[in-house]
Write an enzyme that holds these catalytic residues in place. Structure first.
Site, mmCIF file in Angstrom:
data_model
loop_
_atom_site.group_PDB
_atom_site.id
_atom_site.type_symbol
_atom_site.label_atom_id
_atom_site.label_comp_id
_atom_site.label_asym_id
_atom_site.label_seq_id
_atom_site.Cartn_x
_atom_site.Cartn_y
_atom_site.Cartn_z
ATOM 1 N N HIS A 1 12.891 -1.695 0.204
ATOM 2 C CA HIS A 1 12.271 -0.366 0.070
ATOM 3 C C HIS A 1 10.900 -0.328 0.745
ATOM 4 O O HIS A 1 10.549 0.633 1.425
ATOM 5 C CB HIS A 1 12.143 -0.040 -1.421
ATOM 6 C CG HIS A 1 11.856 1.386 -1.716
ATOM 7 N ND1 HIS A 1 12.748 2.396 -1.460
ATOM 8 C CD2 HIS A 1 10.759 1.988 -2.252
ATOM 9 C CE1 HIS A 1 12.224 3.555 -1.829
ATOM 10 N NE2 HIS A 1 11.008 3.335 -2.301
ATOM 11 N N ALA B 1 -0.976 3.079 -0.972
ATOM 12 C CA ALA B 1 -0.826 1.631 -1.171
ATOM 13 C C ALA B 1 0.658 1.335 -1.305
ATOM 14 O O ALA B 1 1.298 1.787 -2.260
ATOM 15 C CB ALA B 1 -1.571 1.182 -2.423
ATOM 16 N N PHE C 1 1.309 7.348 -6.098
ATOM 17 C CA PHE C 1 1.984 6.076 -6.363
ATOM 18 C C PHE C 1 0.951 4.943 -6.234
ATOM 19 O O PHE C 1 0.155 4.927 -5.298
ATOM 20 C CB PHE C 1 3.110 5.872 -5.337
ATOM 21 C CG PHE C 1 4.201 4.930 -5.786
ATOM 22 C CD1 PHE C 1 5.429 5.410 -6.223
ATOM 23 C CD2 PHE C 1 4.001 3.561 -5.758
ATOM 24 C CE1 PHE C 1 6.432 4.538 -6.622
ATOM 25 C CE2 PHE C 1 4.993 2.685 -6.161
ATOM 26 C CZ PHE C 1 6.219 3.174 -6.588
ATOM 27 N N ARG D 1 -8.652 -5.188 -1.263
ATOM 28 C CA ARG D 1 -8.977 -4.247 -0.176
ATOM 29 C C ARG D 1 -9.323 -2.844 -0.675
ATOM 30 O O ARG D 1 -9.549 -1.935 0.116
ATOM 31 C CB ARG D 1 -7.785 -4.183 0.804
ATOM 32 C CG ARG D 1 -7.630 -5.459 1.596
ATOM 33 C CD ARG D 1 -6.247 -5.686 2.156
ATOM 34 N NE ARG D 1 -6.210 -6.941 2.917
ATOM 35 C CZ ARG D 1 -6.148 -8.162 2.358
ATOM 36 N NH1 ARG D 1 -6.106 -8.288 1.042
ATOM 37 N NH2 ARG D 1 -6.143 -9.228 3.113
ATOM 38 N N PHE E 1 -5.771 5.759 9.172
ATOM 39 C CA PHE E 1 -4.703 5.108 8.412
ATOM 40 C C PHE E 1 -5.322 4.263 7.287
ATOM 41 O O PHE E 1 -5.614 3.088 7.476
ATOM 42 C CB PHE E 1 -3.871 4.237 9.368
ATOM 43 C CG PHE E 1 -2.634 3.654 8.752
ATOM 44 C CD1 PHE E 1 -1.614 4.462 8.303
ATOM 45 C CD2 PHE E 1 -2.486 2.281 8.637
ATOM 46 C CE1 PHE E 1 -0.460 3.925 7.744
ATOM 47 C CE2 PHE E 1 -1.341 1.728 8.083
ATOM 48 C CZ PHE E 1 -0.319 2.561 7.631
ATOM 49 N N ALA F 1 3.467 7.289 -0.563
ATOM 50 C CA ALA F 1 3.110 7.116 0.852
ATOM 51 C C ALA F 1 4.151 7.735 1.777
ATOM 52 O O ALA F 1 3.820 8.194 2.876
ATOM 53 C CB ALA F 1 2.944 5.635 1.165
ATOM 54 N N PHE F 2 5.404 7.758 1.338
ATOM 55 C CA PHE F 2 6.452 8.332 2.175
ATOM 56 C C PHE F 2 6.211 9.826 2.421
ATOM 57 O O PHE F 2 6.628 10.354 3.460
ATOM 58 C CB PHE F 2 7.822 8.126 1.490
ATOM 59 C CG PHE F 2 9.003 8.410 2.359
ATOM 60 C CD1 PHE F 2 9.415 7.490 3.311
ATOM 61 C CD2 PHE F 2 9.720 9.595 2.222
ATOM 62 C CE1 PHE F 2 10.511 7.753 4.117
ATOM 63 C CE2 PHE F 2 10.809 9.863 3.019
ATOM 64 C CZ PHE F 2 11.209 8.944 3.973
ATOM 65 N N GLU F 3 5.529 10.477 1.492
ATOM 66 C CA GLU F 3 5.272 11.925 1.621
ATOM 67 C C GLU F 3 3.999 12.230 2.415
ATOM 68 O O GLU F 3 3.701 13.400 2.696
ATOM 69 C CB GLU F 3 5.154 12.570 0.227
ATOM 70 C CG GLU F 3 6.474 12.800 -0.483
ATOM 71 C CD GLU F 3 7.160 11.522 -0.968
ATOM 72 O OE1 GLU F 3 6.444 10.605 -1.429
ATOM 73 O OE2 GLU F 3 8.399 11.432 -0.848
ATOM 74 N N THR G 1 12.912 -5.590 -2.946
ATOM 75 C CA THR G 1 13.944 -4.950 -2.131
ATOM 76 C C THR G 1 13.350 -4.508 -0.796
ATOM 77 O O THR G 1 12.124 -4.483 -0.631
ATOM 78 C CB THR G 1 14.499 -3.699 -2.860
ATOM 79 O OG1 THR G 1 13.475 -2.694 -2.836
ATOM 80 C CG2 THR G 1 14.884 -4.008 -4.294
#
Ligand code: INI
Length: 160
Positions: free
Chosen positions: A93, A85, A27, A132, A118, A61-63, A91
């Protein structure tokens, strides 16, 4: 108190036989790929050979946490570098993805004892992320790789 009498223990960047995995989210890949390139470049410059590096890709990133946890439990890696990222939208989210990702990764490092760097950007705008990821604010993927190396060196020192 004169500091020259105090023993200071810290890691350095000259670690031998390092085995790391970079776990990169697809993503926002236009940001994450430069982060990954920065991480691989930093590892190479500090003597980590190609055979000591694996790259694993996840959807978002959630995974990252579930895969980083699996890799930490494998015993094959001295450190893991999580790259992603998360860019704020309209929203809530963003808050769920960024929050769960950061909390999950921190917990895995503490539970496993394997350092997890991280390298996940959490920004309000694409421009902030781009700055960045090799732009005017440096490359946080490279920074994460250096942190991983230093943490392995420090943990090895503390183990002796
Ligand atoms: N994943 C990201 O890595 N960055 C984002 O900015 C993002 N946003 O904004 O939605 C994102 N969402 C996907 C998420 O990580 C999961 O892959 C998805 O929800 C399926 O579990």
């Amino acid at each position: 108190m004169p500091s020259e009498n105090i023993k200071i223990i810290e890691g350095d960047l000259s670690v031998r036989d390092l085995r790391v995995a970079c776990v990169a989210a697809r993503f926002n890949d236009f940001i994450v790929e430069p982060l990954l390139r920065g991480a691989l470049d930093a590892l190479g410059r500090h003597g980590v050979g190609k055979d000591g590096i694996d790259v694993v890709r996840v959807p978002g990133a959630f995974e990252l946490p579930i895969v980083v946890r699996k890799l930490a439990a494998s015993g094959r890696y001295d450190a893991l570098i999580a790259l992603g990222a998360v860019i704020r939208g309209d929203t809530p989210h963003f808050d769920y993805v960024a929050g769960e990702c950061a909390a999950g990764l921190a917990r895995i490092a503490l539970d496993s004892g394997v350092p997890v760097a991280f390298g996940v950007l959490t920004t309000d705008t694409v421009e902030q992320a781009s700055d960045r990821a090799g732009g005017k604010a440096g490359n946080k993927g490279a920074d994460a790789a250096l942190t991983a190396i230093e943490m392995v060196a420090l943990l090895r020192k503390l183990a002796t």
